[in-house]
Design a protein around this motif. Structure first.
Motif, short mmCIF file in Angstrom:
data_model
loop_
_atom_site.label_atom_id
_atom_site.label_comp_id
_atom_site.label_asym_id
_atom_site.label_seq_id
_atom_site.Cartn_x
_atom_site.Cartn_y
_atom_site.Cartn_z
N THR A 35 -8.91 -7.54 -6.75
CA THR A 35 -8.52 -8.08 -5.44
C THR A 35 -9.74 -8.66 -4.73
N ASP A 36 -9.50 -9.57 -3.78
CA ASP A 36 -10.60 -10.10 -2.97
C ASP A 36 -10.80 -9.26 -1.71
N ALA A 37 -9.85 -8.39 -1.44
CA ALA A 37 -9.95 -7.59 -0.22
C ALA A 37 -11.08 -6.56 -0.34
N LYS A 38 -11.52 -6.07 0.79
CA LYS A 38 -12.59 -5.07 0.82
C LYS A 38 -11.95 -3.72 1.14
N ILE A 39 -12.26 -2.72 0.32
CA ILE A 39 -11.67 -1.39 0.51
C ILE A 39 -12.78 -0.40 0.81
N VAL A 40 -12.66 0.30 1.94
CA VAL A 40 -13.68 1.28 2.31
C VAL A 40 -12.98 2.62 2.51
N SER A 41 -13.49 3.67 1.84
CA SER A 41 -12.88 4.99 2.05
C SER A 41 -13.86 5.85 2.81
N ARG A 42 -13.36 6.43 3.89
CA ARG A 42 -14.18 7.37 4.67
C ARG A 42 -13.39 8.66 4.78
N GLY A 43 -13.83 9.67 4.04
CA GLY A 43 -13.13 10.95 4.10
C GLY A 43 -11.67 10.79 3.79
N GLU A 44 -10.81 11.07 4.79
CA GLU A 44 -9.36 11.02 4.54
C GLU A 44 -8.71 9.76 5.09
N GLU A 45 -9.48 8.67 5.07
CA GLU A 45 -8.91 7.41 5.56
C GLU A 45 -9.37 6.27 4.65
N VAL A 46 -8.45 5.35 4.39
CA VAL A 46 -8.80 4.15 3.61
C VAL A 46 -8.63 2.95 4.53
N ALA A 47 -9.68 2.14 4.65
CA ALA A 47 -9.58 0.91 5.45
C ALA A 47 -9.62 -0.28 4.48
N ILE A 48 -8.62 -1.16 4.61
CA ILE A 48 -8.55 -2.33 3.74
C ILE A 48 -8.63 -3.58 4.61
N SER A 49 -9.58 -4.45 4.29
CA SER A 49 -9.72 -5.71 5.05
C SER A 49 -9.53 -6.89 4.11
N GLY A 50 -8.74 -7.85 4.58
CA GLY A 50 -8.51 -9.02 3.73
C GLY A 50 -7.44 -9.91 4.32
N SER A 51 -6.96 -10.88 3.53
CA SER A 51 -5.92 -11.79 4.01
C SER A 51 -4.61 -11.02 4.16
N PRO A 52 -3.70 -11.52 5.01
CA PRO A 52 -2.42 -10.82 5.19
C PRO A 52 -1.67 -10.61 3.86
N GLU A 53 -1.77 -11.58 2.94
CA GLU A 53 -1.07 -11.46 1.64
C GLU A 53 -1.64 -10.28 0.85
N GLU A 54 -2.99 -10.24 0.78
CA GLU A 54 -3.63 -9.15 0.02
C GLU A 54 -3.32 -7.79 0.65
N LEU A 55 -3.32 -7.75 2.00
CA LEU A 55 -3.05 -6.49 2.69
C LEU A 55 -1.63 -6.00 2.38
N GLU A 56 -0.71 -6.95 2.27
CA GLU A 56 0.68 -6.55 1.97
C GLU A 56 0.74 -5.93 0.56
N VAL A 57 0.09 -6.60 -0.40
CA VAL A 57 0.10 -6.11 -1.78
C VAL A 57 -0.57 -4.72 -1.85
N LEU A 58 -1.75 -4.61 -1.26
CA LEU A 58 -2.50 -3.35 -1.37
C LEU A 58 -1.87 -2.22 -0.56
N GLY A 59 -1.32 -2.58 0.60
CA GLY A 59 -0.63 -1.56 1.41
C GLY A 59 0.52 -0.96 0.62
N HIS A 60 1.28 -1.85 -0.02
CA HIS A 60 2.42 -1.44 -0.86
C HIS A 60 1.93 -0.55 -2.01
N LEU A 61 0.86 -1.02 -2.67
CA LEU A 61 0.31 -0.29 -3.82
C LEU A 61 -0.11 1.13 -3.42
N PHE A 62 -0.89 1.24 -2.35
CA PHE A 62 -1.38 2.57 -1.94
C PHE A 62 -0.22 3.49 -1.52
N ARG A 63 0.78 2.92 -0.86
CA ARG A 63 1.94 3.76 -0.45
C ARG A 63 2.65 4.33 -1.68
N VAL A 64 2.83 3.47 -2.70
CA VAL A 64 3.52 3.91 -3.93
C VAL A 64 2.68 4.97 -4.66
#
Length: 318
Positions: A35-64
Motif C-alpha cells: 500500500t502507499d498509505a502510512k501505518i503507524v502503531s502506537r501501543g493499542e492504536e493504529v493510525a493510517i494516513s493516506g488517500s480516501p480509497e486506501e483508507l477504505e481498503v485498509l480500514g476494511h482489512l484491519f476490521r476483518v
C-alpha cells in the motif's frame, strides 16, 4: 489531488496488537509493502494516513483481521496477504465466512478450513457432485482437501472405503530402476497421498484401516476391471494419465461412490506424442453438466509466501 486523511483503529490490549501485527511486526510490514498509505502503531492504536480509497481498503482489512482474532483465529502471513488482496476487491468480509466453515479435523484435533474462495468452490463441488475435476497448480490444496473430505465421509459412514491412486509416471524417473519389490517401489511415489492421510488419521490408524481394506493406496493400473462401489476415489496427478487410462478410471464409478480427479495441466510428464488424459477429459466432458471442472489459480496457493513469489518469478521468466 485528495488531501491525505488519517483514521485510527483502537485495539483492546497488547495481546491483540501482537496478534494483529504479527511476530516482530511481520504482518504490518506485509501490509505496508502492498500500500502507499502510512501505518503507524502506537501501543493499542493504529493510525493510517493516506488517500480516501486506501483508507477504505485498509480500514476494511484491519476490521476483518481484528474480527478473526477476536474469534480466536491465529493469523498467518498467508491469511494477511489473501485478506489484503480481497479487501482491494471489496470482498474482505468473505474471509469471515471461510473461517466459519470447518470441513474436517486433523488427528491432533485441529480444525481444517478452506483458505480461499477458490478452495471453497472446490469443496462445495465435491460435496454436491459424484465426479469432480480439480485443476490447478501445486500448493492449491487440490489433493489434500479431497483427502480431508474422503476421511470425513469414511468417519461418518457415508462411504465404506477410500481409494487413492496415481498414474505411474514419475518426473524423469523410471520405477524399474528403484530398489525393492513392487510395494516398496510404489510407496515413495505415492508418498504425498500417505502424508495427507497421516495428517488426518495418524500412522497407526491408517495402517489399521489399510489392513482392513478400508483404505487403499495403489497405482492406477490396479483399477482396471473393477467397479468401485460405496467408495471415495481420488485420482491424483491426473495430467499424467493417458486418454485410455482416464476413460478406464472414470468408468469404474459404482453406486454410492464419489470420484475426485486432480491435476495440473502445465506439469505433464508423459512421453512425447502421448496426449494427457486430463486435457482430453476437459474437452470431452465439459458438456456434461453433472461433472464440474473447478479451476484453482495462483491466488489459491496456500504455501509459504516465498513459494508464491518463486512461482510468480518463474512464470514471468517463461
Amino acid at each position: 489531488m485528495h488531501e491525505d486523511q488519517t483514521i485510527k483503529i483502537r485495539l483492546k490490549d497488547p495481546h491483540e496488537a501482537l496478534s494483529l501485527f504479527g511476530p516482530q511486526d511481520g504482518f504490518l510490514r506485509i501490509i505496508e509493502e502492498r500500500t502507499d498509505a502510512k501505518i503507524v502503531s502506537r501501543g493499542e492504536e493504529v493510525a493510517i494516513s493516506g488517500s480516501p480509497e486506501e483508507l477504505e481498503v485498509l480500514g476494511h482489512l484491519f476490521r476483518v483481521l481484528l474480527t478473526l482474532i477476536r474469534r480466536g483465529v491465529t493469523l498467518t502471513e498467508r491469511d494477511v496477504v489473501y485478506a489484503q488482496r480481497l479487501a482491494r476487491e471489496g470482498l474482505a468480509d468473505e474471509i469471515l465466512e471461510l473461517y466459519g466453515e470447518k470441513i474436517g479435523v486433523t488427528q491432533k484435533g485441529k480444525p481444517i478450513r478452506v483458505k480461499t474462495l477458490g478452495q471453497r468452490h472446490y469443496v462445495s463441488a465435491i460435496q454436491k457432485s459424484d465426479i469432480v475435476f480439480g485443476i490447478g497448480p501445486a500448493g492449491t490444496g487440490k489433493t489434500f482437501l479431497a483427502v480431508v473430505l474422503a476421511v470425513t465421509a469414511l468417519k461418518e459412514h457415508r462411504v465404506k472405503r477410500i481409494v487413492l491412486t496415481r498414474p505411474a509416471v514419475e518426473a524423469g524417473e523410471s520405477l524399474g530402476f528403484l530398489p525393492g519389490d513392487l510395494q516398496e517401489k510404489v510407496d515413495p511415489y505415492l508418498r504425498p497421498l500417505y502424508d495427507s492421510l497421516y495428517t488426518m488419521l495418524g500412522v497407526e490408524q491408517v495402517n489399521k484401516l489399510m489392513e482392513r481394506g478400508m483404505i487403499e493406496v495403489a497405482p492406477l493400473a490396479y483399477m482396471r476391471g473393477r467397479t468401485l462401489e460405496d467408495s471415495f476415489v481420488i485420482l491424483d496427478e491426473a495430467q499424467n494419465t493417458t486418454n485410455e487410462q482416464m476413460k478406464m478410471f472414470l468408468t469404474r464409478l459404482g453406486f454410492g461412490s464419489k470420484m475426485v480427479v486432480t491435476g495440473d495441466v502445465t506439469q505433464v510428464d508423459l512421453p512425447k506424442g502421448k496426449e494427457s488424459g486430463l486435457k482430453v477429459a476437459e474437452q470431452v466432458l465439459q458438456r456434461i453438466k453433472d461433472i464440474p471442472f473447478v479451476y484453482l489459480t495462483q491466488s489459491d496457493v496456500v504455501r509459504h509466501t516465498l513459494v508464491q513469489k518463486v512461482i510468480d518469478a518463474y512464470e514471468q521468466a517463461e
